[in-house]
Design an enzyme around this catalytic site. Structure first.
Site, PDB file in Angstrom:
ATOM      1  N   HIS A 253       0.867  -1.125   0.054  1.00  0.00           N
ATOM      2  CA  HIS A 253       0.163   0.107   0.112  1.00  0.00           C
ATOM      3  C   HIS A 253       0.857   1.207  -0.178  1.00  0.00           C
ATOM      4  O   HIS A 253       0.481   2.311  -0.475  1.00  0.00           O
ATOM      5  CB  HIS A 253      -0.988   0.165   1.168  1.00  0.00           C
ATOM      6  CG  HIS A 253      -2.105  -0.865   0.987  1.00  0.00           C
ATOM      7  ND1 HIS A 253      -1.995  -2.262   1.463  1.00  0.00           N
ATOM      8  CD2 HIS A 253      -3.383  -0.733   0.616  1.00  0.00           C
ATOM      9  CE1 HIS A 253      -3.197  -2.694   1.187  1.00  0.00           C
ATOM     10  NE2 HIS A 253      -4.010  -1.547   0.618  1.00  0.00           N
ATOM     11  N   GLY A 254       1.990   1.141   0.425  1.00  0.00           N
ATOM     12  CA  GLY A 254       2.782   2.306   0.646  1.00  0.00           C
ATOM     13  C   GLY A 254       4.278   2.208   1.063  1.00  0.00           C
ATOM     14  O   GLY A 254       4.361   1.264   2.038  1.00  0.00           O
TER      15      GLY A 254
END
Length: 461
Positions: A324-325
């Site tokens: 996600h990041g």
């Protein structure tokens, strides 16, 4: 007017007009050109990365289909994985690991280098990378046949309705539809596609975006938040991220239905879940399935005893968080979900859970969103401290913030109910009330998108 408005008030209608005007045999070229224009609108340079992934996996898949030599097949698979994950790793994680290494050196008393690595992240790179990787892996496993028509495969990689934020479609589902685009689409399918787009725009451009300023205000300075402010920020972000992401998925599904192509359902009322296990069966389903089939099961799944199963589950969620990041806060988010899942495996069977578990699960999920949303661990801790301070005054929080979050949550629940009932996809003629409702929704979307500049949250992943 923001990009969403331009895309769905200008770009999509133009594409549809051209798409339905040309013979069916040429429509793959229309969609491929539209997809490249759509993606290149952010930064035309990033099209090169899409082309590299397309070329590598098309060649690798073709050669996999021509050889039975296990050693050569493994080499080809590693070529695909190396190219795709290498591109993803460089553009998404190189700067993160450089900064983390420098910080680690400084903490142990060594002098880290004074430079940092600033790399522009291509929009949606995680989505199309996972999609094309699943294709190559399925062919390696002999669960699919290579696509021999390069334009069709290129469209599979770059199909614009779901290119930048999913769902992550399997080749076995999407490729056959793109290889045989329909000559016509029934009127009821067109109508249901329009309704899905409208509901998705309401979820994103109206509900999620009207909550966003209040959430942003809380997270901009968590140290000033009261318990009430922290609660509004936490619940508000749960509403925002769901409306944002589920809204995009519905827009993508609706747009694709206008083209005669069916995308998978990516959300099924996740906040009605009675456990974290159930939540992950309802939230971002395409990613959950991908992580299960291409990471958890290859690691051994639950076939190697309890300890290995626990390791596999936790590692899968950690990597899911990192997907996600590029930040340790996302890793912490994944670790929390992994821990919840481990605890549930040792707890009561899921089928014994009553409806009373729904608010408990929602509370756990909402608390776990804190590190996901917070800019740093310090901000996340400040939100938690504010929540536990027992200061229920409004502070700098406006009355409208509380009302806005409550109304948005209620309306989101109503939309979920409409989707669950199947009414959105029904072909029965609409009543005056239904027409009025959709007309009102259309007006709300146009007003909201004319003034809102909130980007889709998942475009950054």
């Amino acid at each position: 007017m923001n990009f969403v408005s331009v895309a769905y008030l200008v770009f999509v209608p133009v594409v549809l007009l051209v798409y339905w005007a040309v013979p069916a045999a040429r429509r793959v070229w229309v969609l491929l050109a539209a997809s490249y224009v759509f993606y290149g609108a952010w930064d035309v340079r990033f099209l090169v990365l899409v082309w590299i992934s397309t070329a590598v996996d098309f060649v690798v898949a073709t050669r996999l289909g021509r050889t039975d030599d296990d050693r050569q097949r493994r080499t080809l698979l590693w070529v695909s994985m190396g190219a795709n994950l290498g591109i993803l790793g460089f553009f998404k994680y190189a700067g993160f690991f450089v900064d983390s290494g420098r910080q680690l050196l400084e903490r142990i008393g060594l002098e880290g280098s004074g430079w940092t690595l600033e790399i522009l992240l291509p929009v949606g790179i995680s989505f199309y990378t996972f999609q094309t990787l699943s294709y190559t892996i399925d062919i390696y496993r002999r669960r699919a046949e290579p696509e021999t028509h390069l334009p069709t495969f290129a469209l599979y990689v770059a199909y614009f309705p779901q290119l930048v934020a999913g769902p992550i479609e399997r080749a076995s589902r999407l490729l056959p539809q793109l290889a045989a685009l329909p000559g016509r689409v029934p009127g009821h399918q067109l109508a249901s596609g329009l309704r899905l787009i409208m509901l998705g725009l309401v979820q994103k451009a109206v509900l999620a975006d009207m909550v966003a300023p209040h959430v942003n205000a809380v997270y901009a300075d968590p140290s000033q938040a009261t318990s009430l402010g922290a609660l509004v920020g936490i619940v508000g972000f749960s509403v925002q991220i769901y409306g944002d992401f589920a809204g995009y998925s519905n827009i993508a599904r609706g747009t694709s239905r206008l083209l005669g192509v069916e995308l998978m359902v990516n959300f099924t009322e996740p906040y009605r879940s009675k456990s974290i296990t159930e939540f992950w069966r309802r939230w971002h389903i395409s990613l959950s399935d991908w992580l299960r089939d291409y990471l958890y099961i290859p690691l051994g799944g639950n076939r190697c005893g309890p300890r290995i199963t626990q390791r596999n589950l936790l590692l899968t969620m950690l990597l899911g968080g990192l997907w996600h990041g590029a930040a340790w806060t996302f890793v912490a988010w994944g670790a929390l979900h992994g821990t919840y899942l481990l605890l549930e495996r040792n707890g009561s069977p899921e089928h014994r859970r009553s409806a009373l578990w729904v608010p408990f699960t929602f509370a756990l999920v909402s608390l776990t969103w804190i590190p996901f949303r917070a800019a740093s661990f310090g901000d996340a801790v400040a939100i938690l401290e504010a929540l536990g301070s027992a200061d229920w005054s409004r502070g700098t929080l406006s009355v409208s913030a509380v009302a806005t979050v409550a109304v948005a949550a209620g309306l989101m629940t109503v939309i979920d109910g409409r989707l669950r009932s199947g009414a959105v996809l029904q072909s029965a003629p609409g009543s005056f009330a239904r027409g009025f409702a959709y007309g009102t929704a259309a007006a709300a979307v146009l007003v909201a998108t004319a003034t809102s500049a909130e980007p889709f949250l998942y475009f950054q992943f």
